[in-house]
Design a protein around this motif. Structure first.
Motif, PDB file in Angstrom:
ATOM      1  N   GLU A 113      69.853 101.344  11.442  1.00  0.00           N
ATOM      2  CA  GLU A 113      69.085 101.624  10.227  1.00  0.00           C
ATOM      3  C   GLU A 113      68.232 100.436   9.809  1.00  0.00           C
ATOM      4  O   GLU A 113      67.135 100.608   9.253  1.00  0.00           O
ATOM      5  N   LYS A 114      68.722  99.238  10.093  1.00  0.00           N
ATOM      6  CA  LYS A 114      68.014  98.031   9.675  1.00  0.00           C
ATOM      7  C   LYS A 114      67.155  97.427  10.783  1.00  0.00           C
ATOM      8  O   LYS A 114      66.518  96.382  10.580  1.00  0.00           O
ATOM      9  N   GLY A 115      67.140  98.069  11.946  1.00  0.00           N
ATOM     10  CA  GLY A 115      66.346  97.554  13.063  1.00  0.00           C
ATOM     11  C   GLY A 115      66.853  96.234  13.594  1.00  0.00           C
ATOM     12  O   GLY A 115      66.071  95.376  14.029  1.00  0.00           O
ATOM     13  N   LEU A 116      68.179  96.068  13.592  1.00  0.00           N
ATOM     14  CA  LEU A 116      68.803  94.819  14.029  1.00  0.00           C
ATOM     15  C   LEU A 116      69.670  95.050  15.265  1.00  0.00           C
ATOM     16  O   LEU A 116      70.081  96.170  15.552  1.00  0.00           O
ATOM     17  N   MET A 117      69.958  93.976  15.987  1.00  0.00           N
ATOM     18  CA  MET A 117      70.888  94.026  17.102  1.00  0.00           C
ATOM     19  C   MET A 117      72.288  93.694  16.607  1.00  0.00           C
ATOM     20  O   MET A 117      72.462  92.789  15.791  1.00  0.00           O
ATOM     21  N   ALA A 118      73.276  94.429  17.109  1.00  0.00           N
ATOM     22  CA  ALA A 118      74.679  94.134  16.801  1.00  0.00           C
ATOM     23  C   ALA A 118      75.483  94.397  18.064  1.00  0.00           C
ATOM     24  O   ALA A 118      75.666  95.551  18.448  1.00  0.00           O
ATOM     25  N   VAL A 119      75.932  93.334  18.710  1.00  0.00           N
ATOM     26  CA  VAL A 119      76.663  93.464  19.970  1.00  0.00           C
ATOM     27  C   VAL A 119      77.862  92.534  19.954  1.00  0.00           C
ATOM     28  O   VAL A 119      77.990  91.667  19.089  1.00  0.00           O
ATOM     29  N   SER A 120      78.742  92.722  20.931  1.00  0.00           N
ATOM     30  CA  SER A 120      79.918  91.850  21.010  1.00  0.00           C
ATOM     31  C   SER A 120      80.099  91.320  22.416  1.00  0.00           C
ATOM     32  O   SER A 120      79.626  91.911  23.393  1.00  0.00           O
ATOM     33  N   ALA A 121      80.795  90.189  22.491  1.00  0.00           N
ATOM     34  CA  ALA A 121      81.233  89.646  23.760  1.00  0.00           C
ATOM     35  C   ALA A 121      82.196  90.661  24.394  1.00  0.00           C
ATOM     36  O   ALA A 121      82.660  91.585  23.701  1.00  0.00           O
ATOM     37  N   PRO A 122      82.498  90.511  25.671  1.00  0.00           N
ATOM     38  CA  PRO A 122      82.174  89.369  26.522  1.00  0.00           C
ATOM     39  C   PRO A 122      80.811  89.475  27.185  1.00  0.00           C
ATOM     40  O   PRO A 122      80.280  90.562  27.377  1.00  0.00           O
ATOM     41  N   ASP A 123      80.287  88.299  27.539  1.00  0.00           N
ATOM     42  CA  ASP A 123      79.036  88.227  28.281  1.00  0.00           C
ATOM     43  C   ASP A 123      79.252  87.741  29.713  1.00  0.00           C
ATOM     44  O   ASP A 123      78.299  87.471  30.439  1.00  0.00           O
ATOM     45  N   THR A 124      80.520  87.655  30.118  1.00  0.00           N
ATOM     46  CA  THR A 124      80.826  87.156  31.461  1.00  0.00           C
ATOM     47  C   THR A 124      80.223  88.037  32.561  1.00  0.00           C
ATOM     48  O   THR A 124      79.944  87.547  33.658  1.00  0.00           O
ATOM     49  N   PHE A 125      80.001  89.321  32.286  1.00  0.00           N
ATOM     50  CA  PHE A 125      79.434  90.208  33.302  1.00  0.00           C
ATOM     51  C   PHE A 125      77.982  89.854  33.618  1.00  0.00           C
ATOM     52  O   PHE A 125      77.418  90.332  34.598  1.00  0.00           O
ATOM     53  N   LEU A 126      77.356  88.995  32.794  1.00  0.00           N
ATOM     54  CA  LEU A 126      75.998  88.540  33.060  1.00  0.00           C
ATOM     55  C   LEU A 126      75.969  87.414  34.091  1.00  0.00           C
ATOM     56  O   LEU A 126      74.896  87.031  34.558  1.00  0.00           O
ATOM     57  N   GLY A 127      77.142  86.879  34.437  1.00  0.00           N
ATOM     58  CA  GLY A 127      77.220  85.795  35.398  1.00  0.00           C
ATOM     59  C   GLY A 127      76.951  86.251  36.820  1.00  0.00           C
ATOM     60  O   GLY A 127      76.927  87.449  37.136  1.00  0.00           O
TER      61      GLY A 127
END
Length: 389
Positions: A113-127
């Motif tokens: 609704e606010k045009g914002l990003m909201a995400v959570s870890a983990p980010d290890t899969f980006l490795g």
């Protein structure tokens, strides 16, 4: 160009994030840090040269801060995430996004609704580890994925963690603590989850935490089966009750081979690929009796198994802890005008799955997932989020 971020929560996990933010991610500038205990925020400010230490309320009012990195304990994630979104900030939250689907839904809805990003870890899969496995699967190296096994087993975090009490309180336990790494990696490799069944127990309900007995509020051993929308099905074991084990961390089984995935809690590591075609060729060459014994022998010798080098190593140290890469990717997405690879839908999907294990155990029924998500876009081979400043 750098996006300005604020840190809420200056506990143990903040050290690796802030080390990386201040030394390795050129597109991030830490502007402020806050904690429930202001003196802890002040210590963090001085240690990492952050311009400002303040209260949570002051940080949320800071117009310079574009992204809030929420590093609080899990039971506080929902409250802080919602406050940050309502203050007009993008949110990157330590895992999980929330402790229930209802809370996750509200976070995702508010962000949209606010045009914002909201995400959570983990980010290890980006490795480089998981990303190399992603490409191998996408290119058909193991054929069609049909199964997997995911296992995180240990005696309990009180053996090594300096402040382990919250691991045995609501929002803790092996599933909510370590499950996100495995589930997020599996979703990135296989796609969305369809069904979950589970048994969850407490092996040792009372733990000795910093020399004092503590009653566990959560299950400490989960044994489960998951089915994915693509048809793959496999086993999941998450436990703080296992003193020793030879279980693999994560393996994917396909119609034409098997893939050993590095530790989902890290960004790289050893990758091995077993070729079914190679094994079939060896079987065809066997003229002696008892071919099964010969197959086992050549497999042990590694003639069917190939060690895979990462396609785009992000750091010369295979075990380098690059936590914060997801924040850097979010910052770069804002700069480039694209979507973050970690999406709100994916974070919500994993949050629902985490809660589903206990629900399935308590009800004795298969839990049917109500959310879904797209697999995140793969990292490009020349990705340079990780830099040495």
């Amino acid at each position: 160009m750098a996006n300005k971020i604020g840190i809420i929560g200056c506990g143990t996990i903040s050290d690796v994030y802030l080390t990386n933010f201040t030394q390795h991610y050129e597109n991030i500038a830490v502007m402020a840090c806050a904690d429930l205990f202001l003196e802890k925020a002040q210590q963090t400010k001085e240690k990492y040269g952050i311009p400002k230490a303040c209260t949570v309320e002051e940080l949320l009012l800071d117009t310079e801060v574009e992204i809030v990195v929420n590093l609080t304990v899990p039971v506080a994630h929902y409250e802080i995430n919602m406050k940050a979104l309502n203050a007009g900030k993008h949110v990157y939250c330590e895992k999980p996004l929330a402790l229930s689907l209802k809370e996750a839904d509200e976070i995702v809805k508010t962000a949209a609704e606010k045009g914002l990003m909201a995400v959570s870890a983990p980010d290890t899969f980006l490795g480089a580890g998981a990303q190399t496995c992603r490409r191998l699967i996408d290119e058909g190296a193991i054929g069609k994925p049909i199964g997997f096994t995911a296992n995180m087993v240990c005696p309990g975090h009180e053996l090594w963690h300096p402040a382990p009490a919250f691991y045995y309180k609501k929002g803790g336990g092996p599933m909510f603590d370590m499950g996100p790494y495995y589930l997020t990696t599996l979703v990135s490799l296989l796609g969305p989850i369809k069904n979950i069944s589970c048994f969850a127990i407490q092996g040792r309900p009372v733990r000795m935490v910093n020399g004092q007995p503590q009653q566990s509020e959560v299950p400490t051993h989960y044994s489960a089966i998951m089915e994915f929308a693509n048809g793959a099905a496999g086993t999941v074991t998450m436990s703080f009750e296992v003193w020793d084990s030879q279980l693999p961390l994560l393996e994917i089984f396909g119609t034409e081979g098997s893939l050993s995935v590095p530790d989902p809690n890290m960004f790289c590591g050893d990758i091995t690929l077993c070729s079914g075609k190679k094994m079939q060729e060896m079987v065809g060459q066997v003229t002696q009796p008892h071919p099964a014994k010969i197959i086992a022998m050549v497999t042990r010798k590694g003639e069917c198994i190939q060690k895979i080098e990462p396609l785009f190593p992000a750091d010369p140290d295979a075990h380098c802890n690059m936590r914060g890469m997801g924040v850097s990717d979010m910052a770069q997405a804002l700069i480039d005008g694209r979507s973050s690879r970690l999406s709100a839908d994916m974070s919500r999907h994993v949050a629902e799955a985490l809660a589903a294990f206990e629900i399935a155990s308590e009800t004795g029924k298969v839990y049917h997932m109500t959310t879904s998500c797209e697999r995140p876009e793969p990292m490009v081979s020349d990705a340079k989020l990780w830099e040495v400043k």
